[in-house]
Motif scaffolding. Structure first.
Motif, PDB file in Angstrom:
ATOM      1  N   ALA A 140      24.480  77.063   4.007  1.00  0.00           N
ATOM      2  CA  ALA A 140      24.955  78.668   3.507  1.00  0.00           C
ATOM      3  C   ALA A 140      24.039  79.324   1.695  1.00  0.00           C
ATOM      4  O   ALA A 140      24.296  78.777   1.068  1.00  0.00           O
ATOM      5  CB  ALA A 140      26.144  78.446   3.292  1.00  0.00           C
ATOM      6  N   ASP A 141      22.773  79.511   2.295  1.00  0.00           N
ATOM      7  CA  ASP A 141      22.051  80.181   0.952  1.00  0.00           C
ATOM      8  C   ASP A 141      22.695  81.320   0.192  1.00  0.00           C
ATOM      9  O   ASP A 141      23.082  82.510   0.494  1.00  0.00           O
ATOM     10  CB  ASP A 141      20.655  80.586   1.129  1.00  0.00           C
ATOM     11  CG  ASP A 141      20.402  78.591   2.032  1.00  0.00           C
ATOM     12  OD1 ASP A 141      20.234  77.845   1.395  1.00  0.00           O
ATOM     13  OD2 ASP A 141      19.041  79.495   3.007  1.00  0.00           O
ATOM     14  N   PRO A 142      23.028  81.320  -1.194  1.00  0.00           N
ATOM     15  CA  PRO A 142      23.127  82.523  -1.535  1.00  0.00           C
ATOM     16  C   PRO A 142      22.331  83.359  -1.995  1.00  0.00           C
ATOM     17  O   PRO A 142      21.210  83.062  -1.862  1.00  0.00           O
ATOM     18  CB  PRO A 142      23.180  82.196  -3.449  1.00  0.00           C
ATOM     19  CG  PRO A 142      22.582  80.848  -3.584  1.00  0.00           C
ATOM     20  CD  PRO A 142      22.847  80.355  -1.754  1.00  0.00           C
ATOM     21  N   VAL A 143      22.638  85.155  -1.665  1.00  0.00           N
ATOM     22  CA  VAL A 143      21.874  86.150  -1.664  1.00  0.00           C
ATOM     23  C   VAL A 143      21.495  86.340  -3.319  1.00  0.00           C
ATOM     24  O   VAL A 143      22.190  85.471  -4.199  1.00  0.00           O
ATOM     25  CB  VAL A 143      22.260  87.440  -1.043  1.00  0.00           C
ATOM     26  CG1 VAL A 143      22.716  87.885   0.321  1.00  0.00           C
ATOM     27  CG2 VAL A 143      23.627  87.617  -2.101  1.00  0.00           C
ATOM     28  N   ALA A 144      20.305  86.646  -3.315  1.00  0.00           N
ATOM     29  CA  ALA A 144      20.136  87.330  -4.552  1.00  0.00           C
ATOM     30  C   ALA A 144      20.767  88.133  -5.264  1.00  0.00           C
ATOM     31  O   ALA A 144      19.913  87.617  -7.165  1.00  0.00           O
ATOM     32  CB  ALA A 144      18.295  87.558  -4.972  1.00  0.00           C
ATOM     33  N   ALA A 145      21.016  88.853  -5.158  1.00  0.00           N
ATOM     34  CA  ALA A 145      21.714  89.997  -5.967  1.00  0.00           C
ATOM     35  C   ALA A 145      22.270  90.168  -5.282  1.00  0.00           C
ATOM     36  O   ALA A 145      23.156  90.631  -4.067  1.00  0.00           O
ATOM     37  CB  ALA A 145      20.432  91.069  -6.008  1.00  0.00           C
ATOM     38  N   LEU A 146      23.901  90.883  -6.254  1.00  0.00           N
ATOM     39  CA  LEU A 146      25.189  91.503  -5.544  1.00  0.00           C
ATOM     40  C   LEU A 146      25.051  92.718  -4.881  1.00  0.00           C
ATOM     41  O   LEU A 146      23.673  93.625  -5.056  1.00  0.00           O
ATOM     42  CB  LEU A 146      25.841  92.627  -6.250  1.00  0.00           C
ATOM     43  CG  LEU A 146      27.612  92.782  -6.216  1.00  0.00           C
ATOM     44  CD1 LEU A 146      28.095  91.221  -5.567  1.00  0.00           C
ATOM     45  CD2 LEU A 146      27.659  93.627  -7.840  1.00  0.00           C
ATOM     46  N   PRO A 147      25.399  92.711  -3.484  1.00  0.00           N
ATOM     47  CA  PRO A 147      25.002  93.732  -2.075  1.00  0.00           C
ATOM     48  C   PRO A 147      25.560  94.594  -2.963  1.00  0.00           C
ATOM     49  O   PRO A 147      26.086  95.517  -3.477  1.00  0.00           O
ATOM     50  CB  PRO A 147      26.296  93.513  -0.637  1.00  0.00           C
ATOM     51  CG  PRO A 147      26.065  91.739  -1.198  1.00  0.00           C
ATOM     52  CD  PRO A 147      26.187  91.790  -2.935  1.00  0.00           C
ATOM     53  N   GLY A 148      24.792  96.389  -2.207  1.00  0.00           N
ATOM     54  CA  GLY A 148      25.245  97.240  -2.050  1.00  0.00           C
ATOM     55  C   GLY A 148      26.639  97.780  -1.882  1.00  0.00           C
ATOM     56  O   GLY A 148      27.594  98.646  -2.966  1.00  0.00           O
ATOM     57  N   ALA A 149      26.925  96.950  -1.087  1.00  0.00           N
ATOM     58  CA  ALA A 149      28.547  97.828  -0.309  1.00  0.00           C
ATOM     59  C   ALA A 149      29.233  96.943  -1.275  1.00  0.00           C
ATOM     60  O   ALA A 149      30.267  97.302  -1.365  1.00  0.00           O
ATOM     61  CB  ALA A 149      28.044  96.783   1.055  1.00  0.00           C
ATOM     62  N   ALA A 150      28.823  96.025  -2.064  1.00  0.00           N
ATOM     63  CA  ALA A 150      29.915  95.136  -2.977  1.00  0.00           C
ATOM     64  C   ALA A 150      30.211  95.710  -4.257  1.00  0.00           C
ATOM     65  O   ALA A 150      31.433  96.320  -4.750  1.00  0.00           O
ATOM     66  CB  ALA A 150      29.599  94.173  -3.022  1.00  0.00           C
ATOM     67  N   ARG A 151      28.994  96.512  -5.339  1.00  0.00           N
ATOM     68  CA  ARG A 151      29.250  97.587  -5.519  1.00  0.00           C
ATOM     69  C   ARG A 151      29.729  98.896  -5.839  1.00  0.00           C
ATOM     70  O   ARG A 151      30.819  99.122  -6.136  1.00  0.00           O
ATOM     71  CB  ARG A 151      27.212  97.694  -6.180  1.00  0.00           C
ATOM     72  CG  ARG A 151      27.441  98.628  -7.262  1.00  0.00           C
ATOM     73  CD  ARG A 151      26.491  99.355  -8.384  1.00  0.00           C
ATOM     74  NE  ARG A 151      25.518  97.711  -8.307  1.00  0.00           N
ATOM     75  CZ  ARG A 151      25.927  97.605  -9.853  1.00  0.00           C
ATOM     76  NH1 ARG A 151      26.499  98.213 -11.015  1.00  0.00           N
ATOM     77  NH2 ARG A 151      24.742  96.550 -10.602  1.00  0.00           N
ATOM     78  N   ALA A 152      29.765  99.548  -4.463  1.00  0.00           N
ATOM     79  CA  ALA A 152      29.965 100.592  -4.534  1.00  0.00           C
ATOM     80  C   ALA A 152      31.428 100.880  -3.909  1.00  0.00           C
ATOM     81  O   ALA A 152      32.416 101.480  -4.310  1.00  0.00           O
ATOM     82  CB  ALA A 152      29.506 101.053  -3.160  1.00  0.00           C
ATOM     83  N   ALA A 153      31.670  99.130  -3.324  1.00  0.00           N
ATOM     84  CA  ALA A 153      33.691  98.970  -2.642  1.00  0.00           C
ATOM     85  C   ALA A 153      34.347  98.956  -4.034  1.00  0.00           C
ATOM     86  O   ALA A 153      35.461  98.675  -4.695  1.00  0.00           O
ATOM     87  CB  ALA A 153      33.891  98.203  -2.242  1.00  0.00           C
ATOM     88  N   LEU A 154      34.078  97.887  -5.127  1.00  0.00           N
ATOM     89  CA  LEU A 154      34.501  97.936  -6.657  1.00  0.00           C
ATOM     90  C   LEU A 154      34.268  98.723  -7.239  1.00  0.00           C
ATOM     91  O   LEU A 154      35.459  99.206  -7.747  1.00  0.00           O
ATOM     92  CB  LEU A 154      33.510  96.549  -7.196  1.00  0.00           C
ATOM     93  CG  LEU A 154      33.338  94.857  -6.086  1.00  0.00           C
ATOM     94  CD1 LEU A 154      32.171  94.238  -7.780  1.00  0.00           C
ATOM     95  CD2 LEU A 154      34.686  95.093  -6.292  1.00  0.00           C
TER      96      LEU A 154
END
Length: 225
Positions: A140-154
Motif C-alpha cells: 500500500a503505497d502512500p500518495v505524495a500529497a493530500l488529495p484535493g477532494a480531502a481538503r474540500a471535504a475537510l
C-alpha cells in the motif's frame, strides 16, 4: 449533517462508500494509498498448520498461490477479512475480535504452532508464543500529497474515517504538509491505535469493521463541526 471522508484505497473505498450511503451519510472518497500486488514465494502447505490474515487485501492480492492453503484453517482479523477468505474458498475461517494481537491469542488457544501470515509490506505480525512465517503479498503505497477532494471535504467539517494506524499517521503527516492542523479535524477510527495522535475529536469503533466505524462516525456527524 457533516459528510464523511473515506481515505482507504480501492476496492475498500467503494465498499465503504456504499455502506455509508446506505446509512444515510454523504461519503467523499479521497484514497491516500494505492495498492499493488507483490510477487512472493509460496511455502509448502505442509510446513504450516494455519493461515493468518490481517487484511482482506492479502486475500485479494495473494493470487493463485492462495489456493494451496485452502485445507488450512484461516484466522482473520475482522469480519471483512473473514468474508474475503470465505469468498476465496476457505471453509474453516475463524475471526479475531479486534487486532493482530487478539488473533494471535486465538491461534494460541487453538493450539496453532506454525502459521503462515500473508500480509502487506508495512504489516507486522506482532509478538507471539510461536514462530510466524510472514510473506508479503501486497503493498500500500502512500500518495505524495493530500488529495484535493480531502481538503474540500475537510473545509465542510467532514468526519474522516481512519481504517488503520498507518492511515492515521499518514493522514496526519499529509495534513501537516498541507499546512492544516490535525487539531481542526474530527476522525472516526477503527481502533484506539488508529486514533492515536492529536485530533479535534475522535470516536472509536466498538468492533474493527465498517459497520461499527460508520456508527462511530455518525455519532460525530450529528454534531456541529
Amino acid at each position: 449533517m457533516r459528510p464523511v471522508l473515506v481515505l482507504r484505497p480501492e476496492p475498500g473505498a467503494s465498499a465503504t462508500f456504499a455502506r455509508a450511503t446506505a446509512a444515510g451519510l454523504q461519503a467523499i472518497p479521497a484514497p491516500i494509498f494505492t495498492l499493488k500486488s507483490v510477487a512472493w514465494d509460496a511455502p509448502a502447505p505442509r510446513e504450516h498448520d494455519a493461515l493468518m490474515l490481517t487484511s482482506a487485501n492479502a486475500v485479494r492480492h495473494a493470487g493463485a498461490a492462495l489456493d494451496l492453503y485452502r485445507a488450512l484453517p484461516a484466522y482473520a482479523v475482522g469480519e471483512a477479512t473473514a468474508v474475503a477468505a470465505s469468498a476465496a474458498g476457505f471453509a474453516d475461517v475463524r475471526v479475531g475480535a479486534s487486532d493482530a494481537a487478539a488473533l494471535i491469542g486465538l491461534m494460541a488457544r487453538d493450539g496453532v504452532a506454525r502459521p503462515l501470515h500473508l500480509a502487506g509490506r508495512d504489516r507486522k505480525s506482532g509478538a507471539a508464543p510461536f514462530p510466524i512465517a510472514r510473506r508479503i503479498v501486497y503493498a500500500a503505497d502512500p500518495v505524495a500529497a493530500l488529495p484535493g477532494a480531502a481538503r474540500a471535504a475537510l473545509g465542510r467539517g467532514a468526519v474522516t474515517l481512519v481504517h488503520s494506524p498507518r492511515a492515521g499517521r499518514l493522514f496526519a503527516s499529509l495534513l501537516a504538509a498541507a499546512e492544516l492542523s490535525p487539531l481542526t479535524v474530527s476522525i472516526a477510527a477503527i481502533s484506539a491505535d488508529a486514533a492515536s495522535g492529536s485530533w479535534k475529536e475522535a470516536a472509536i469503533a466498538a468492533t474493527p469493521d465498517d459497520a461499527a466505524l460508520l456508527a462511530a462516525a455518525l455519532s460525530l456527524c450529528d454534531k456541529a463541526p
